[in-house]
Design an enzyme around this catalytic site. Structure first.
Site, short mmCIF file in Angstrom:
data_model
loop_
_atom_site.label_atom_id
_atom_site.label_comp_id
_atom_site.label_asym_id
_atom_site.label_seq_id
_atom_site.Cartn_x
_atom_site.Cartn_y
_atom_site.Cartn_z
N SER A 134 -69.16 3.25 -80.68
CA SER A 134 -68.87 1.88 -80.33
C SER A 134 -67.69 1.27 -81.08
O SER A 134 -67.13 0.29 -80.62
CB SER A 134 -70.11 1.01 -80.61
OG SER A 134 -70.40 0.99 -82.00
N SER A 160 -70.93 5.94 -84.25
CA SER A 160 -69.96 4.91 -83.86
C SER A 160 -68.77 4.74 -84.79
O SER A 160 -67.81 4.04 -84.46
CB SER A 160 -70.66 3.56 -83.71
OG SER A 160 -71.46 3.57 -82.55
N LYS A 204 -65.05 -4.76 -87.88
CA LYS A 204 -65.72 -4.63 -86.59
C LYS A 204 -66.48 -5.91 -86.27
O LYS A 204 -67.17 -6.46 -87.15
CB LYS A 204 -66.69 -3.43 -86.66
CG LYS A 204 -67.33 -3.06 -85.32
CD LYS A 204 -68.24 -1.83 -85.49
CE LYS A 204 -68.83 -1.35 -84.17
NZ LYS A 204 -69.72 -0.19 -84.36
#
Lengths: 504, 504
Positions: B155, B179, B80
């Site tokens: 997210s 997330s 990420k």
């Protein structure tokens, strides 16, 4: 704003009408090997922005880790200030945008300082003792150093550009905050100086800070307010920031008292604000308004866990504390038998520790004082350094004094020997040898000189022969002159009397 | 040859160990897949092909040289873009960090490198991880591989979509309020939020420090356990990191049993607001677990109704402070307005141009909540709610070994559907947020497809702090039971992604 445009009242007039109330925030930079929250070196004077890690620059993703040595230092300071030590305390973020603070918040302590509720006794020059109550001592990190280039004020406003050095960012700081100090009266400026001097001495004695004010190791913010005699309620205060020498602390407090008095006399209220101290004009100028509602949006630092202390740890640290400076002074004065005036001079000259070491190395207290207050201090003044920084070791003093005691050199020659040693010419014995400074102890050359002196002053010789023994001084003087001081005056006297067949 | 991208990390590990395939082949297959489909998915912000292949080649050489290798050596992984990496850009999905490269690796990245896992690249996310749909990325939204018109969750939509679209067998995510788990739920993948402190946060760009946690994203429960063991464990650079060893998570996933396990159904996390198809799959999961010998009990967590409100005070408060460092002074974007701008105006213009609306919304919210006069009412009461939620969990875990709920109240919604309604977007995290507030671990496992829209549903398990192993035990059982009922993995039922020309 031009400095020194404010009206001031004379100090005496101010004192006739008002009582000053003081308060101090002293920041002490610790001398830990690394910074408060990172592994970067904590060092002064290095190439800018070299003592930094990603943590010190506040790069994305970094996290702080508390320096355990800094926590110990904080506890030691707290104990030396007779504070209570928190069993558990937290770090907090103080949020504000300024380019010397890489994260745009300072990691500090807010509601829970590590040390609180202490006090220290401050002794003024005449022996009067004031007790100053300590509100708290807390841990935090220093900011970077900004240099504003261009513009006339040296401040960020009006500068063409600013340089920032993050070497100082993250250096461990202990902020020591007093409770309001009342009742100092006209001695307030003197007390201010003595308080900061005491803090500096304590942290230096603890070994936790280099305590060099010229390097910013100890920095003082001085709060001053006035109230009319007889009133309980405090007046509005101003905070003079970063007053960074002992003399300046005294002057700044004195100036603010005089300025406040003039403002109050004119019927206008004091503006609660920070003030900047100007050494050149010995006055302050307005900084920024400072209200109690300054909003730093403090909240507990979520990246750090609480600092937890325990009784055993604190007691170990307490046991490791060095003797408090005030007690040490009392002990040394008694040991050495100095008068109050003599001892005060020694302390003010900054040679107490040097004398202590010299005495420990085997020189008598009286001789040690004579050395350090005399020849060594005089040379230090010429070189513009502290006596202790001149490079004179206790061993050197021992050796010099030994040569005198053994009659190898006299007081006058010993000064030349000291010069020679400081000039790097070798040990005292070597200097004596190389410079040919030894007291002339071979009677042959001396007798020649004596004969010369007697011949030069036959009238005096006659007087001595006639029993006026005290006249021998004139002949001794002539011999000393002829031998350029390298003779032992006592021996010269003996020989003259022998020569003239007179009993001394 | 079979498509190497279809295998689990565990299967790839075994094939690599037996030299059936090479690490270069495995890595190249995933890079080819990225090339083919990422133009449609937009899971990757940066593809790290050269370095990934170089690491893969080194692994192959090492294996040929009979070196002892980590089981996951040569198994590629996506990271990420909130986690900093040397040699690749890190943007946090924000314009304010466009083009920035970290000079250091996050601790988890160092661990991946030590295990010699090729890093495929950096995955898309909502800017600074603020969002539940990945639509708040400054670099365009990621699309859900099940339906390109729908969100992949957020997210961490990029990591979940990359794994769901077979662009990577494994990925790293971060979970502040769901997330990792919510994107897992809506893409039919597995996502785990470890116990707070179980995985180092050093190098994870902070949103809300007391809530953030890095965790694994994968297609199977076992794969998450394999990755969790690589990244977990104590890190001296993260003060909030636990000192416990990471635990036998892989063994728990392989053993997978629920016989006699008490599974608590959280009364408050079902019913109103939950899509019917989600609840149907949830009930089926309960039945399967009961049939496998688990005891299903109902627990009540009455304070969960305050969780979302508390979260949306604590998270923005911490974020407002964490994001203060993005000011254009030291790194990243710098916007200099016309005229002779002051430092304040440069900071202001940089932040105005560099941050997106959702980030600004949260900074404003947090700044307000921490302000003097509001702190107690907002941040203060939110922290009290946090304590109440922890107590609710403590009570629930007296009745149950693990808790269960739907991961998200709905399946993936359409792109743009909730962009204009932040509150509706926030509500999507209602079931995942309590675990972050309490610091406990959570795992989302695919629960099937909702009848009404044919989109994936996630089932969430929660365990007490430091009991992450329980999640793998129960998660692996449910996964096996469901796959048996489906006749294969859920993702084998995903539509083939229409290959769009001009992939990356």
């Amino acid at each position: 704003m031009t400095a020194g445009t404010d009206e001031v009242l004379s100090f005496d007039e101010a004192m006739e009408k008002y009582d000053p109330v003081l308060g101090f925030e002293v920041h002490v930079e610790l001398n830990t090997r690394t910074k408060m929250f990172s592994s970067a070196p904590n060092a002064f004077g290095d190439v800018p922005n070299t003592n930094v890690t990603p943590v010190d620059l506040g790069l994305p993703g970094v996290l702080p880790v508390v320096n355990g040595v800094a926590v110990e230092s904080a506890i030691k300071i707290g104990l030396a200030l007779n504070c209570s030590i928190a069993e558990k305390c937290y770090f907090a973020r103080k949020n504000y945008f300024y380019p010397d603070t890489p994260k745009n918040f300072q990691t500090s302590q807010f509601e829970d300082p590590i040390a609180y509720d202490g006090s220290i006794d401050i002794e003024l020059a005449d022996g009067t003792v004031f007790t100053v109550e300590i509100e708290r001592a807390h841990m935090e990190e220093d900011a970077g150093k900004l240099t504003h280039v261009g513009g006339s004020t040296g401040r960020i406003q009006g500068a063409e550009y600013s340089l920032v050095d993050y070497n100082r960012a993250g250096v461990p700081l202990i902020e020591i905050v007093t409770k309001p100090i009342e009742g100092a009266g006209a001695r307030a400026p003197e007390l201010a100086k003595a308080y900061v001097a005491a803090i500096r001495e304590i942290v230096k004695n603890l070994g936790v800070s280099d305590a060099r004010m010229e390097r910013g190791n100890v920095r003082c913010d001085a709060n001053v307010s006035l109230r009319p005699h007889g009133r309980e309620q405090f007046g509005t205060r101003t905070e003079t920031k970063n007053v960074n020498s002992l003399r300046a602390v005294e002057h700044a407090v004195r100036y603010e008292i005089q300025r406040h008095a003039a403002v109050l006399d004119s019927g206008t209220p004091i503006l609660q604000e920070t003030r900047h101290w100007h050494e050149d004009t010995r006055s302050t100028t307005s900084g920024r308004p400072k209200s109690d509602a300054d909003d730093y949006r403090y909240f507990p630092e979520p990246d750090l866990v609480p600092v937890v202390t325990d009784e055993a740890w604190i007691e170990t640290l307490r046991a490791s504390l060095p003797e408090p400076p005030a007690e040490r002074r009392k002990r040394l004065q008694a040991d050495w038998g100095y008068s109050d005036a003599e001892f005060r001079d020694v302390v003010n000259a900054g040679v107490m520790t040097s004398i202590e070491d010299t005495v420990a190395a085997g020189v008598g207290a009286v001789a040690a004082r004579k050395w350090w207050m005399g020849e060594i201090s005089r040379r230090a003044k010429l070189a513009d350094v502290e006596p202790s920084e001149l490079g004179v070791t206790p061993e050197l003093v021992v050796e010099l004094q030994g040569l005198i005691d053994a009659g190898k050199i006299n007081d006058k020659l010993s000064r030349d020997v000291l010069d020679g040693v400081l000039a790097g010419e070798g040990t005292p014995a070597e200097v004596v040898e190389q410079r040919g400074l030894a007291v002339v102890s071979d009677d042959g050359p001396l007798l020649d000189a004596i004969d010369g002196a007697l011949a030069a002053q036959p009238d005096v010789a006659d007087k001595i022969r006639g029993g006026k023994i005290q006249a021998v001084g004139a002949i001794v003087g002539g011999v000393m002159k002829a031998t350029r001081g390298q003779a032992d005056a006592g021996r010269v006297r003996e020989l003259i009397l022998q020569r003239l067949g007179v009993e001394g | 040859m079979t498509d190497l991208t279809r295998f689990s990390a565990d299967a790839l590990s075994r094939k690599l160990a037996s030299k059936e395939v090479s690490a270069v082949e495995v890595t190249q297959a995933h890079l080819d897949r990225i090339d083919a489909v990422d133009g449609a998915i937009n899971a990757f912000l940066h593809v790290n092909a050269d370095e990934a292949l170089r690491v893969a080649a080194e692994v192959d050489r090492a294996r040929a040289g009979a070196e002892t290798l980590h089981p996951l050596a040569g198994v590629p992984i996506a990271v990420k873009d909130l986690i900093v990496t040397r040699g690749q850009p890190t943007t946090a999905g924000s314009k304010i960090l466009e083009g920035w490269q970290s000079p250091y690796d996050a601790t988890v990245v160092s661990k991946l490198r030590a295990a010699r896992m090729p890093l495929l690249g950096k995955t898309n996310l909502d800017e600074f991880a603020m969002g539940s749909s990945t639509e708040h990325s400054a670099y365009g939204p990621t699309r859900n591989p099940w339906d390109l018109d729908r969100i992949p969750g957020g997210s961490g939509g990029g990591s979940a979509a990359a794994v769901a679209a077979f662009e990577a067998p494994l990925a790293l995510g971060t979970d502040t309020g769901g997330s990792i788990r919510q994107p897992g739920a809506v893409t039919g993948t597995v996502g785990v939020k470890p116990t707070y402190g179980g995985v180092s946060r050093y190098g994870a760009i902070a949103m809300a420090s007391s809530l953030d946690q890095i965790g694994p994203v994968s297609r199977t429960v076992l794969d998450s356990a394999l990755l969790h063991e690589v990244i977990g464990g104590h890190d001296p650079q993260d003060s909030t990191s636990l000192t416990d060893p990471v635990g036998a998570l892989v063994e728990a996933a392989r053993r997978g049993e629920v016989e006699g396990m008490r599974i608590g159904v959280i009364k408050e996390l079902q019913g109103e607001g939950y899509q019917a198809g989600v609840l149907t799959r949830f009930q089926e999961a309960l039945e399967l677990l009961r049939s496998a010998g688990a005891e299903i009990v109902e627990v009540s967590c009455p304070n969960f109704r305050y969780a979302l409100g508390a979260y949306y005070l604590i998270m923005p408060s911490e974020a407002s402070s964490n994001l203060a460092k993005y000011d254009g002074v030291r790194f990243g974007l710098r916007v200099v307005p016309d005229g002779a701008p002051t430092i304040e105006r440069v900071m202001g213009a940089t932040r105005a141009a560099g941050f997106g609306d959702e980030v600004k919304r949260r900074i404003i919210l947090g700044t307000y909540a921490l302000s003097a006069g509001y702190y107690d009412a907002y941040y203060g009461s939110a922290q009290q709610v946090r304590t109440l939620i922890q107590r609710d969990f403590a009570a629930a875990f007296e009745q149950a070994d693990v808790l269960i709920s739907p991961t998200a109240p709905t399946t993936a919604f359409k792109l743009g559907e909730k962009l204009g309604d932040p509150l509706a977007m926030y509500l999507n995290d209602v079931a995942t947020i309590p675990a972050n507030l309490a610091g406990i671990p959570g795992l989302s496992v695919p629960g099937g497809l909702a009848d009404e829209d044919g989109l994936p549903v996630g089932i969430q398990f929660l365990a007490p702090a430091r009991q992450d192993a329980r999640l793998y035990r129960v998660g692996a059982v449910l996964e096996a039971l469901l796959e048996e009922s489906w006749g294969g993995p859920l993702l084998s039922r995903a539509p083939e992604i229409t290959e769009i020309a001009g992939g990356k």
